[in-house]
Design a protein around this motif. Structure first.
Motif, short mmCIF file in Angstrom:
data_model
loop_
_atom_site.label_atom_id
_atom_site.label_comp_id
_atom_site.label_asym_id
_atom_site.label_seq_id
_atom_site.Cartn_x
_atom_site.Cartn_y
_atom_site.Cartn_z
N LYS A 23 7.64 3.75 -2.25
CA LYS A 23 8.91 3.07 -2.77
C LYS A 23 8.91 1.62 -2.79
CE LYS A 23 12.90 4.59 -2.26
NZ LYS A 23 14.48 5.01 -1.79
N ARG A 24 8.26 1.25 -1.83
CA ARG A 24 8.03 -0.26 -1.69
C ARG A 24 6.79 -0.62 -1.05
NH1 ARG A 24 13.43 0.77 -0.19
NH2 ARG A 24 12.94 0.62 2.06
N ALA A 25 6.17 -1.80 -1.23
CA ALA A 25 5.05 -2.18 -0.67
C ALA A 25 4.91 -3.62 -0.39
CB ALA A 25 3.97 -1.49 -1.35
N ASP A 26 4.71 -4.03 0.69
CA ASP A 26 4.47 -5.77 0.81
C ASP A 26 3.73 -5.87 2.11
OD1 ASP A 26 6.12 -5.39 3.15
OD2 ASP A 26 8.21 -5.55 1.96
N LEU A 27 3.35 -7.06 2.22
CA LEU A 27 2.40 -7.66 3.30
C LEU A 27 3.42 -8.23 4.43
CD1 LEU A 27 -0.57 -7.91 4.16
CD2 LEU A 27 -0.72 -10.17 3.12
N ALA A 36 -0.01 -3.92 5.87
CA ALA A 36 0.67 -3.65 4.82
C ALA A 36 1.89 -2.83 5.08
CB ALA A 36 -0.20 -2.86 3.94
N HIS A 37 2.89 -3.05 4.79
CA HIS A 37 4.17 -2.21 4.97
C HIS A 37 4.62 -1.40 3.81
CE1 HIS A 37 8.70 -1.30 5.87
NE2 HIS A 37 8.17 -1.41 7.04
N LEU A 38 4.37 -0.07 4.07
CA LEU A 38 4.89 0.79 2.86
C LEU A 38 6.03 1.60 3.10
CD1 LEU A 38 1.34 1.97 1.85
CD2 LEU A 38 2.38 -0.22 1.23
N ILE A 59 -4.42 -3.96 0.33
CA ILE A 59 -3.72 -2.68 -0.07
C ILE A 59 -2.32 -2.99 -0.42
CG2 ILE A 59 -2.64 -0.87 1.51
CD1 ILE A 59 -4.80 -0.38 3.07
N ALA A 60 -1.68 -3.97 0.26
CA ALA A 60 -0.53 -4.39 -0.19
C ALA A 60 -0.39 -4.70 -1.65
CB ALA A 60 0.00 -5.52 0.81
N ARG A 61 -1.43 -5.49 -1.83
CA ARG A 61 -1.59 -6.07 -3.50
C ARG A 61 -1.81 -5.01 -4.48
NH1 ARG A 61 -5.35 -9.17 -2.39
NH2 ARG A 61 -7.14 -7.88 -3.55
N ILE A 62 -2.58 -3.91 -4.32
CA ILE A 62 -2.90 -3.09 -5.23
C ILE A 62 -1.94 -1.96 -5.59
CG2 ILE A 62 -5.39 -3.86 -5.19
CD1 ILE A 62 -5.82 -1.16 -4.11
N PHE A 97 -7.36 2.52 -2.35
CA PHE A 97 -7.96 2.26 -3.32
C PHE A 97 -8.49 2.99 -4.51
CE2 PHE A 97 -9.78 -0.80 0.01
CZ PHE A 97 -8.46 -1.59 -0.25
N ALA A 98 -8.43 4.37 -4.18
CA ALA A 98 -8.91 5.25 -5.52
C ALA A 98 -7.79 5.38 -6.45
CB ALA A 98 -8.85 6.74 -4.82
N GLY A 99 -6.45 4.85 -6.32
CA GLY A 99 -5.53 4.81 -7.16
C GLY A 99 -4.60 5.80 -7.12
N PRO A 100 -3.38 5.83 -7.73
CA PRO A 100 -2.56 6.69 -7.78
C PRO A 100 -2.89 8.08 -8.14
CG PRO A 100 -2.15 5.32 -9.51
CD PRO A 100 -3.09 4.68 -8.77
#
Length: 313
Positions: A23-27, A36-38, A59-62, A97-100
């Motif tokens: 839902k949310r992601a930031d550093l 990384a806070h998700l 992680i937070a960036r991608i 990193f493998a993606g969604p």
């Protein structure tokens, strides 16, 4: 990969390894360390996740918010007594990193969290709008509502922050306002205006969230303009349907519904009524949801209400 683990099953020391909606992601940083806070979600609830280590910034960036990822870690109770997912594993980073993950048709329902009954709320609020006696005002309110109103959340975190939250909050607001009209004697309140104003007081929020993937994400309008200005601009699109006096009253209700916290203080009885009803809905929702996450017999400060609360035995 099938979803085999849900938020409601995560507790202290639970090994987490499943699919979750982001839902949310930031550093963020604490004591000089970045992480990384998700915010993870599925149909059973929402939980915070923290990923430490050298890959935290990346992680937070991608992360693509609104998409589903494979998440691993361990359940941990923080200093506030709340459960979250913790990880500092490189394997966790590799999964992200493998993606969604690409979901199969129909599988998305396992990741959309909402305690609201979307269909029932939509029918009930439409029924209340149908009781507006002034035909022009009734048509005006109906024209202002579209599909975005019924699916949009009401906030990022504080209250009704889930799919369908805006409609549910608006429904609660109008029902609280009408109940006060019915129980307080010696009043001369415009019931039609109360309904219209309560339903539309947060209508600008339909422009503040974008549907991204399987979730809603706040956009630049949310951060730079906010919902009150957008609401006033939006209802003006239908101003030819109602009188100038009705439009002015609705503009004032939208502009002043934050009460003493807003730029404009309520001046009409309808505006004050909707402010109080709005506050009642938003505050009680945040308090109730905070208490649901508070152990029985304990006191703690709620994340949504930002008030110290005690869960009665």
């Amino acid at each position: 990969m099938e979803k085999t683990q849900f938020v409601e099953n995560i507790s202290e020391s639970t090994l987490v390894d499943s699919l979750f909606l982001i839902k949310r992601a930031d550093l963020r940083s604490k004591r000089g360390e970045q992480f990384a806070h998700l915010t993870l979600a599925d149909r059973t609830g929402v939980i915070e996740a923290k990923f430490h280590g050298e890959k935290a910034e990346e992680i937070a960036r991608i992360i693509q918010v609104g998409r589903v990822y494979k998440i691993s870690g361990k359940g941990r109770i923080n200093q506030n007594g709340e459960i979250h997912v913790f990880s500092d594993s490189l394997e966790t980073a590799k999964d992200i990193f493998a993606g969604p993950v690409t979901l199969k048709p129909g599988q998305e329902t396992a990741f959309i969290y909402t305690p609201a009954d979307l269909n029932a709320n939509a029918l009930e609020i439409q029924k209340i709008i149908g009781t507006i006696k002034n035909g022009d005002l009734k048509l005006f309110v109906a024209c202002c509502l579209d599909g975005r109103f019924y699916g949009c959340p009401a906030a990022i975190r504080r209250h009704h922050e889930y799919t369908g939250g805006l409609c549910e909050h608006s429904l609660e607001t109008v029902k609280i306002a009408l109940s006060l009209v019915d129980i307080i004697p010696r009043t001369d309140i415009n019931r039609d205006m109360v309904i219209a104003g309560a339903v539309l007081h947060d209508i600008g929020k339909i422009f503040c969230f974008d549907k991204v993937g399987y979730g809603y994400v706040p956009n630049d309008t949310y951060n730079l303009i906010e919902h009150i200005t957008m609401g006033i601009m939006y209802i003006d699109e239908y101003k030819n349907l109602i009188s100038d006096d009705q439009l002015l009253q609705l503009r004032h209700i939208i502009q002043s519904h934050h009460g003493s916290y807003g730029d404009v203080i309520p001046l009409t009885v309808e505006a004050w009524l909707i402010h109080e009803a709005d506050s009642g809905s938003s505050l009680l929702r945040s308090v109730v949801d905070d208490l649901a996450e508070t152990p029985t017999g304990q006191k703690k400060k709620g994340l949504r209400s930002e008030k110290f609360l005690w869960h009665a035995v």
